[in-house]
Design an enzyme around this catalytic site. Structure first.
Site, PDB file in Angstrom:
ATOM      1  N   LYS A 180     -22.959 -35.475-111.698  1.00 19.34           N
ATOM      2  CA  LYS A 180     -21.147 -34.691-111.655  1.00 19.34           C
ATOM      3  C   LYS A 180     -20.421 -35.770-113.564  1.00 19.34           C
ATOM      4  CE  LYS A 180     -17.011 -36.234-109.919  1.00 19.34           C
ATOM      5  NZ  LYS A 180     -16.121 -35.899-111.597  1.00 19.34           N
ATOM      6  N   GLU A 255     -21.641 -49.483-113.674  1.00 22.97           N
ATOM      7  CA  GLU A 255     -21.444 -50.090-114.332  1.00 22.97           C
ATOM      8  C   GLU A 255     -19.661 -49.801-114.928  1.00 22.97           C
ATOM      9  OE1 GLU A 255     -20.604 -50.980-118.626  1.00 22.97           O
ATOM     10  OE2 GLU A 255     -21.319 -48.966-118.539  1.00 22.97           O
ATOM     11  N   CYS A 289     -17.644 -49.908-123.578  1.00 23.48           N
ATOM     12  CA  CYS A 289     -17.553 -50.459-123.067  1.00 23.48           C
ATOM     13  C   CYS A 289     -17.916 -52.300-122.942  1.00 23.48           C
ATOM     14  CB  CYS A 289     -17.847 -50.431-121.365  1.00 23.48           C
ATOM     15  SG  CYS A 289     -19.191 -49.772-121.305  1.00 23.48           S
ATOM     16  N   GLU A 390      -8.339 -53.895-120.824  1.00 21.82           N
ATOM     17  CA  GLU A 390      -8.572 -53.162-121.213  1.00 21.82           C
ATOM     18  C   GLU A 390      -8.083 -52.602-122.508  1.00 21.82           C
ATOM     19  OE1 GLU A 390     -13.403 -51.097-121.023  1.00 21.82           O
ATOM     20  OE2 GLU A 390     -12.221 -51.626-119.432  1.00 21.82           O
TER      21      GLU A 390
END
Length: 488
Positions: A180, A255, A289, A390
């Site tokens: 997906k 992850e 990331c 982040e």
């Protein structure tokens, strides 16, 4: 397959070797982050579509697992070759739907093929173990077998590469998979269906579906058919998936987010550090990331680094991602742009100073789309939100440090543990960093960029499991132990 309706291309889901619209008939728009126009439509799949894909994958898995591994590998190698042959088309889709530069999109398509190729070429090297028993005339054998049906959920920043990073090892190991892609950037992944068909991947072995996380995504994760979920995305989403999969004790590989420290010590090469910081922070508009998210610069080289880094950041050209001169494209959507703007505003309110950027760019070409200037912030402290949460965008908060020990303490004072950067020529400090930095991936004297034979994994809230290389392949195999007694 693809059809055009009113000039807008419509891509269907790929289930059991067929192209399908959602059972409900609903569609979703995919907008260009450059000008906010609708450029594609895709099916808005739901629970029933997810069940169909999982049931299809379950039916196809035994025969795929029974096929000799080298034959599976050969089919996947052909699949990778077709991705390379179609990389220009895939790159154009990626640039249009995600906003990354065309050059980077070409690189993503190439890496995607490599993510398939590396495990496929290692199909003959799937190994178990034989060990001595405590009993006479007996062997103990550890046999590694596929889980069965796996689900891959990819993030929007590198949708094609992240999907292929999961498809390659999962299918090589003998699993089947339902993938997906994210709703905001689904099209390049759906385009893989045609290539999978041409490569000869048996129907049902690879299924590509689109739909919402709370409907289709939830069903994929919680359905008992699913034996393993591998997901790349935000920590918040990963935590939800981990909880949702727990009722069935489904294996989960995550992850997740990062907050990579970039440490430049007094003996580090400033020019190399500036070059690495410029590339690593602004690649894919900072939507990576493993990007450096906070900078710890030694006071002895702070002024030199800041002057040179700001100069390089100011040179970066914002613009159409399909323009060869563009260095930084648009953010993926309005929400991400607003979040970055709020982060900068909040940092300034907490005492940071803007050295460059800090606003939406001016000009007619930026009136539509999701744009924000590359921004450098100084006088930052580790208690500021910009140094702890982040950002996922082209914002560089910088802190002055006076020693390696201080940099180490500040770097580790973080809930994330994905990647880190260190610039020093002192081998003692490098070896200490190996032991003392609490991050799964550390770049010493170089920009970011992991390799296929390595292992990409996060510590702390940056994930579980890891990907790539021989250790990544292990994540798609479970073990059976046989006690084989051959007494009369």
């Amino acid at each position: 397959m693809v059809e055009t309706d009113g000039g807008v291309e419509h891509y269907r889901m790929y289930i059991n070797g067929e192209w399908k619209d959602a059972i409900s008939g609903e569609k979703e728009n995919v907008e260009s982050p450059t000008n906010e126009e609708v450029i594609y439509t895709v099916p808005k799949g739901g629970v029933d579509d997810a069940k169909l894909a999982l049931e299809t994958a379950e039916a196809a898995q035994p025969a795929w697992a029974a096929m000799p591994a080298v034959e599976r590998g050969n089919i996947l190698i052909k699949f990778a070759d077709l991705i390379l042959k179609n990389k220009e088309r895939l790159a154009r889709i990626l640039a249009r739907e995600m906003g990354k530069t065309y050059e980077l999109a070409l690189g993503e398509a190439t890496v995607s093929a490599d993510f398939i190729n590396f495990p496929a070429q290692a199909a003959r090297r799937l190994e178990g173990d034989i060990m001595p028993s405590d009993l006479p005339n007996e062997h103990i054998m550890i046999h590694k077998v596929p889980y069965g049906v796996t689900v891959g959920i990819a993030a929007w920043n590198f949708p094609l590469a992240l999907a292929c990073r999961k498809i390659g090892p999962s299918l090589t190991a003998g699993n089947t998979m339902v993938v997906k892609p994210p709703s905001v950037t689904p099209v390049a992944v759906l385009a893989l269906g045609e290539l999978a068909k041409e490569a000869g991947i048996p129907d049902g072995v690879l299924n590509l579906v689109t739909g919402g996380g709370s409907t289709m995504g939830e069903e994929l994760v919680t359905n008992p058919i699913t034996k393993l979920v591998t997901m790349t995305g935000s920590t918040k989403t990963g935590q939800h998936i981990h909880r949702a999969a727990s009722d069935n004790l489904t294996e989960v590989r995550l992850e997740l987010g990062g907050k990579a420290p970039f440490i430049l010590l007094e003996d580090g090469n400033v020019d190399k550090a500036v070059e690495a910081a410029t590339v690593s922070r602004h690649l894919n508009n900072g939507q990576v990331c493993t990007c450096p998210e906070r900078f710890y610069i030694h006071e002895d080289v702070y002024d030199e680094f800041l002057e040179k880094y700001v100069a390089e950041v100011k040179k970066l050209k914002l613009g159409d991602p399909l323009d060869a001169d563009t260095d930084v494209g648009p953010k993926v959507n309005a929400f991400e742009t607003e979040q970055m703007a709020k982060t900068v505003e909040n940092a300034v309110a907490q005492g940071a100073k803007i050295a460059c950027g800090g606003k939406r760019p001016e000009g007619a070409e930026f009136e539509k789309g999701h744009w924000y200037e590359p921004t450098v912030l100084t006088e930052c402290t580790n208690d500021m939100d910009v140094m702890r949460e982040e950002v996922f965008g082209v914002v560089s908060p910088i802190t002055k440090i006076s020693s390696y020990e201080e940099a180490l303490k500040l770097a580790n004072d973080c809930k994330y543990g994905l990647a880190a950067f260190v610039f020093t020529n002192d081998m003692r400090r490098i070896q200490r960093a190996v032991l003392e930095l609490e991050f799964g991936e550390v770049y010493i004297n170089r920009p970011m960029g992991e390799q296929r034979q390595g292992f990409h994994n996060g510590h702390k809230l940056s994930g579980t499991g890891g990907e790539d290389g021989k250790y990544g392949m292990e994540n798609y195999l479970e073990k059976k132990t046989f006690y084989v007694n051959f007494n009369d």
